[in-house]
Motif scaffolding. Structure first.
Motif, short mmCIF file in Angstrom:
data_model
loop_
_atom_site.label_atom_id
_atom_site.label_comp_id
_atom_site.label_asym_id
_atom_site.label_seq_id
_atom_site.Cartn_x
_atom_site.Cartn_y
_atom_site.Cartn_z
N ALA A 165 -1.91 -0.72 7.29
CA ALA A 165 -2.73 -1.91 7.53
C ALA A 165 -4.01 -1.52 8.25
CB ALA A 165 -1.94 -2.93 8.34
N ARG A 166 -3.88 -0.60 9.20
CA ARG A 166 -5.06 -0.20 9.97
C ARG A 166 -6.09 0.50 9.08
NH1 ARG A 166 -2.47 1.59 14.40
NH2 ARG A 166 -2.52 3.76 13.72
N GLN A 167 -5.63 1.33 8.14
CA GLN A 167 -6.56 2.02 7.26
C GLN A 167 -7.36 1.03 6.43
OE1 GLN A 167 -7.01 5.15 7.79
NE2 GLN A 167 -5.27 5.03 9.20
N PHE A 168 -6.74 -0.09 6.08
CA PHE A 168 -7.42 -1.03 5.20
C PHE A 168 -8.25 -2.04 5.95
CE2 PHE A 168 -4.83 0.87 2.05
CZ PHE A 168 -5.48 0.64 0.85
N LYS A 169 -7.81 -2.43 7.15
CA LYS A 169 -8.50 -3.53 7.83
C LYS A 169 -9.35 -3.07 9.01
CE LYS A 169 -7.26 -7.49 5.84
NZ LYS A 169 -8.12 -8.61 5.50
N GLU A 170 -9.09 -1.87 9.56
CA GLU A 170 -9.88 -1.45 10.72
C GLU A 170 -10.62 -0.13 10.47
OE1 GLU A 170 -7.20 -1.55 14.14
OE2 GLU A 170 -6.46 -3.46 13.37
N ALA A 171 -9.87 0.89 10.03
CA ALA A 171 -10.50 2.20 9.86
C ALA A 171 -11.27 2.29 8.55
CB ALA A 171 -9.43 3.29 9.90
N PHE A 172 -10.97 1.40 7.64
CA PHE A 172 -11.61 1.38 6.31
C PHE A 172 -11.56 2.74 5.63
CE2 PHE A 172 -13.44 -2.29 8.48
CZ PHE A 172 -13.03 -3.25 7.60
N ASN A 173 -10.43 3.39 5.76
CA ASN A 173 -10.19 4.61 4.99
C ASN A 173 -9.13 4.28 3.94
OD1 ASN A 173 -9.84 7.12 3.97
ND2 ASN A 173 -9.54 8.14 5.95
N TRP A 174 -9.58 3.58 2.91
CA TRP A 174 -8.64 3.12 1.88
C TRP A 174 -7.91 4.27 1.19
CZ3 TRP A 174 -10.48 -1.89 -1.02
CH2 TRP A 174 -10.77 -2.87 -0.07
N ILE A 218 2.00 -10.90 5.13
CA ILE A 218 1.39 -9.60 4.81
C ILE A 218 0.44 -9.68 3.62
CG2 ILE A 218 1.90 -7.25 4.09
CD1 ILE A 218 4.37 -7.39 5.85
N ILE A 219 0.94 -10.26 2.49
CA ILE A 219 0.08 -10.33 1.31
C ILE A 219 -1.17 -11.16 1.62
CG2 ILE A 219 -0.02 -11.00 -1.13
CD1 ILE A 219 2.13 -9.05 -0.97
N SER A 220 -0.97 -12.26 2.34
CA SER A 220 -2.12 -13.10 2.69
C SER A 220 -3.09 -12.33 3.58
CB SER A 220 -1.65 -14.35 3.45
OG SER A 220 -0.65 -15.01 2.73
N PHE A 221 -2.53 -11.55 4.49
CA PHE A 221 -3.35 -10.78 5.43
C PHE A 221 -4.37 -9.92 4.68
CE2 PHE A 221 -3.76 -6.74 7.88
CZ PHE A 221 -4.36 -7.24 9.03
N PHE A 222 -3.95 -9.34 3.56
CA PHE A 222 -4.86 -8.47 2.82
C PHE A 222 -5.74 -9.21 1.83
CE2 PHE A 222 -1.54 -5.41 4.10
CZ PHE A 222 -2.35 -4.48 4.71
#
Lengths: 296, 266, 379
Positions: A253-262, B208-212
């Motif tokens: 989750a952190r990679q996608f929402k904070e670190a932006f290292n998808w 979770i799904i909504s979160f993304f």
């Protein structure tokens, strides 16, 4: 031999095929575009990297997979597996007897118990977990009672540790353990148990030699439905563990929402997909039916 | 399995055990309801009774909007998944065709795969095609994980279904559409209902799904709560949750009562 | 019996992949007759019925209903109705709604529907059951609803797929008579699929015996019993003793057959050559004990068992080659003791002689030959 072949006109063939096409094409299109393509895309970007502005650079590299073996990450995997395993085990210990009791009740009581098992889900999991914080917190219900009783002087630290995370997981996932076990017990042929008793098996022996093996497919199905989500439910560890417990899900989750290292998040996701594949494969190899995982 | 042969001791033990499980499930809910009437803003000690938070809640447009968003997403995704899922279940039950097992495999994926993986996969693809994140993207995402559950519940219903009833209807002059409308749909209605219920439940509880897949302007209730966790959840959220609990409770109790009466009547 | 053909199957084949379940079937069903399609499970009888109804599409060949080919007609466009083995009642509809369904689909006026449903329910003796749901009916009642529902559209042909299979013996016997009566009264052609030979013998005007996808014999119950066309028919319908041997045609129309256990006699039709392998089928009630060897018979056996079966006694005998044969005689007649050795014989015209190795050919010849007795089958 055949005197004249039956004339099947094109019009007719189309007419016969139409119902199948109208029924099955929507789901096919939907699942291909929204399951197959996205997962393939995740696999693709897991071999990519990012530039300074976090855009994905489509150049093949395995660096994300090398990074997966970072020691801190390894300990997170270990933690995550430990918490998922404990949650799963406790769910079985609580869920199995509960499912048995439910299956042994009258049909009306059964549906009632089922309804009240699912009812909490209509209130959001986050809020309910938040409710647990009021119960477990240092000024919370349990500590207050214990202090009132004079059993403790300092409040116990019940939140922000593995215990709290496991409790939260069990709380959120317990019904997913109960349901498959319940279904299997309901279908259990009662005469087998009677035959076992008749042949002289004592209750405990009967349970371990007959009932448990016959219902193990339910336990396995339930374990899959608890173990796998428990690896990813980052909100549970956020809420109950504070910052103390990191799950694989938190890192992703952190990679996608904070670190932006998808790309790196995608590589981490591939680990989860592999764990899922292995478990599901083991489940079907031992005779588990995939439909039992989804039919509730 | 029947209740016969249970000793009184076993019955007491079973009742106590079930009661403990339900206590575990409902304890935090009790806390929520209790603190929604608490005069203190801090959800730690109960200081006194008040209904103020219900007023605050009613005036909290962000909160109400998030609930409305949740309901919109849940209703739309349920409708979508019920239509697509039921058709698929019937089609896959009735016909044997090439690619059937491939569709099956695709359907199993959302059921077993961790939600976080599905969430990031959908997010990646949405952003790749430049789809704006918002209610629509969430509806599509929710429908994606609900469809398999609808397919499986409807399929479970269909497996106890005598396909010759459909043939009989056709034999009596009903064309395919009439057979579908008058025979197939009424017969699998309970399965569709259960599937819809499941889809709706999964959707309103989804985090979770909504979160993304959510956008900045389309906060759902769970996400709103998530946002508030850091600064502390204020009691007006508890008030709203209490109302939700009461409503669902009332719905379940009435349906069960109606059911009970109908069963007794027969 | 009218001899107008109402359903004709011409060279019909049905295969599921490699599995050839109906083989080159030619069958003419006459208007107003009660025709049973009889055979063991898997013989293709239900598939044949489903092809007439339109639920299955034949792989090749033509099916004519009322003189018109029906390949391009959907089940709902065909003027035939079906009574299903599982009844296939609509569980969410009352008895009334079930029976009225066909009329509703034809958009018959509400009042007319009411009248005709009442009529149909009276016909099957179910007045007063209109509001019941199928769940609340017994097996026999469900059966009646299924019949009422199928005849409401006044089809020219009613197809019945083992409709009595799920009922217990007593009810089945009663329903057999009722069905037969109903068929006479309505004058509808019944095509009745069953695996129960007794049922077929009691109810039918004609029986089509099927076996592994092939029509073995099509004839009246009497002739099927007395003159089975194939070994299979002889075995399947009633009980038969089968003897293998070589034919030796004699003067005066008799054939002597040399079996492993000795010479026997039968009345011969033409078409048997000297030395040809043949089979003889003899019903147990035609087999007789003889105190001394009869002329032309060298058959000997030892009595293993005498079983008392009400009006007759059934004796099981062991021949010298180890073959067991059954013989029934009326109670009160003198019969040999167990373990006694005795001679056996039959009246030559009571044995049916069959070609041993060309059953398929024979069945075709038999069907053609039989047109002498059933002129309408010569289509």
């Amino acid at each position: 031999m055949a005197s004249r072949s039956a004339p099947t006109s094109l019009r007719k063939r189309i007419r016969r095929k139409t119902p199948l096409l109208t029924m099955v094409s929507p789901v096919t299109v939907w699942m291909v575009i929204l399951i197959a393509v996205p997962l393939a895309y995740v696999l693709l970007i897991s071999f990519c990297s990012t530039d300074e502005s976090h855009h994905i650079v489509f150049a093949f590299s395995v660096q994300n997979y090398v990074k997966l073996f970072d020691p801190t990450l390894l300990s997170i995997y270990g933690n995550s597996l430990l918490i998922a395993g404990l949650s799963c085990l406790i769910s079985i210990l609580v869920g199995y007897p509960f499912a048995t009791i439910m299956a042994n009740s009258s049909p009306f009581k059964r549906t009632l118990m089922m309804a009240f098992l699912m009812l909490p889900f209509w209130t959001n999991s986050l809020i309910r977990l938040y409710g647990w914080r009021s119960i477990l917190g240092s000024n919370g219900f349990i500590n207050s009672v214990l202090q009132e009783l004079g059993l403790i002087t300092q409040p116990l630290e019940l939140l922000y540790n593995h215990f709290a995370v496991v409790l939260g997981m069990v709380y959120v996932l317990l019904p997913f353990m109960v349901l498959p076990i319940y279904t299997v017990i309901l279908k259990l042929d009662h005469s087998l148990l009677e035959a076992a008793s008749d042949l002289g098996a004592r209750p405990a022996r009967r349970f371990f030699k007959v009932t448990l093996p016959l219902t193990s497919s339910g336990i396995f199905a339930g374990s899959i439905m608890v173990f796998i989500p428990a690896l990813g439910y980052f909100f549970v560890s956020n809420l109950m563990g504070g910052g103390t417990t990191q799950l694989i899900g938190n890192v992703i989750a952190r990679q996608f929402k904070e670190a932006f290292n998808w790309p790196f998040g995608a590589a981490l996701s591939i680990i989860l997909i592999l764990i899922t594949l292995i478990l599901v494969r083991a489940y079907t190899k031992t005779g588990g039916k995939m439909d039992d995982l989804g039919a509730m | 399995m029947a209740t016969q042969g249970q000793t009184p001791g076993a019955r007491v033990r079973n009742t106590v055990f079930s009661a403990l499980v339900y206590a575990f499930l409902y304890a935090p809910i009790a806390v929520i309801v209790l603190f929604s009437f608490n005069t203190s803003r801090r959800n730690i000690v109960f200081e006194g009774f008040t209904l103020d938070w219900y007023g605050v809640m009613a005036g909290n447009t962000q909160l109400i909007d998030s609930l409305v968003n949740t309901l919109i997403v849940a209703s739309c995704s349920t409708l979508l998944s019920v239509i697509i899922g039921s058709l698929a279940a019937i089609g896959m039950y009735r016909y044997r065709f090439r690619g059937r097992s491939a569709i099956d495999a695709l359907l199993y994926i959302p059921v077993v795969i961790p939600e976080v993986v599905l969430g990031i996969a959908l997010l990646s693809v949405f952003s790749f095609v430049n789809m704006p994140l918002g209610l629509l993207s969430m509806i599509i995402a929710h429908a994606t994980f609900s469809i398999p559950f609808v397919v499986f519940t409807v399929r479970a219903r269909l497996s106890g279904f005598d396909s010759s009833t459909e043939e009989a209807a056709m034999d009596l002059g009903a064309n395919r559409l009439q057979v579908f409308r008058r025979i197939t749909v009424p017969l699998i209605a309970p399965g569709i209902g259960a599937g819809a219920m499941l889809a709706f439940t999964l959707s309103i509880d989804d985090i979770i799904i909504s979160f993304f897949t959510t956008g900045a302007t389309s906060m759902t209730f769970p996400l709103k709560v998530m946002e508030m966790v850091r600064s502390g959840v204020s009691p007006d959220v508890y008030a709203l949750s209490t109302i939700i609990i009461l409503v669902t409770f009332a719905v379940v109790v009435t349906t069960q009562a109606v059911r009970y009466r109908r069963e007794k009547g027969q | 019996m009218s001899s107008q053909a109402i359903v004709e199957l011409k060279g019909v084949n049905k295969s599921y992949g490699e599995n050839h379940v109906v083989k080159d079937l030619n069958l003419t069903i006459n208007e107003g007759e009660f025709l049973s399609v009889l055979g063991p499970s898997g013989c293709g009888k239900t598939t044949t019925l489903r092809m007439i109804a339109g639920f299955e599409q034949q792989t090749s060949g033509t099916i004519l209903v009322e003189g018109e080919p029906v390949e391009d007609k959907e089940p709902f466009e065909r003027n035939v109705n079906t009574v299903f083995q599982s009844y296939a009642l609509f569980p969410h509809m009352t008895v009334y709604e079930n029976v009225a369904f066909g009329l509703k689909m034809k958009r018959v006026a509400r009042n007319a529907i009411k009248e005709r449903v009442q009529e149909a329910l009276t016909l099957v003796q179910l007045e007063g059951f209109e509001k019941r749901l199928p769940l609340q009916l017994s097996g026999g009642q469900k059966q009646r609803v299924a019949i009422a529902r199928a005849i409401i559209n006044q089809p020219r042909v009613l197809l019945l797929d083992e409709p009595l299979g799920a009922l217990d013996l007593k009810l089945r016997k009663q329903m057999q008579l009722e069905l037969k009566r109903l068929q006479k009264r309505l004058g509808i052609t019944f095509v009745y699929v069953t695996h129960d030979q007794e049922e077929a013998l009691t109810m039918s005007d004609r029986i089509a015996v099927m076996h592994e996808g092939i029509l073995d014999q099509l004839d009246t119950p009497n002739r099927i019993y007395d003159f089975p066309a194939t070994r299979f028919v002889a075995d399947f319908i009633g009980e038969s003793n089968i003897f293998d041997g070589l034919a030796e045609p004699q003067e005066g129309g008799t054939i002597s057959v040399v079996t492993e256990t000795g010479r026997v006699l039968c009345r011969g039709t033409s078409g048997f050559t000297a030395g040809e392998q043949v089979q003889l089928s003899v019903r147990p009630e035609k087999l007789r004990f003889a105190p001394e060897p009869k002329e032309g018979f060298e058959l000997q056996g030892t009595v293993r068992e005498n079983i008392f079966v009400g009006t007759f006694i059934k004796s099981i005998l062991l021949l010298s080659n180890g073959q067991e044969v059954a013989l029934t005689s009326l109670s009160g007649q003198p019969i040999p003791e167990v373990d006694a050795c005795c001679y056996l014989f039959w009246e030559p015209e009571d044995a049916v002689i069959l070609h041993a190795h060309s059953q398929e050919v024979w069945s075709t010849i038999a069907n053609v030959d039989l047109s002498d007795f059933t002129p309408e089958a010569s289509a």
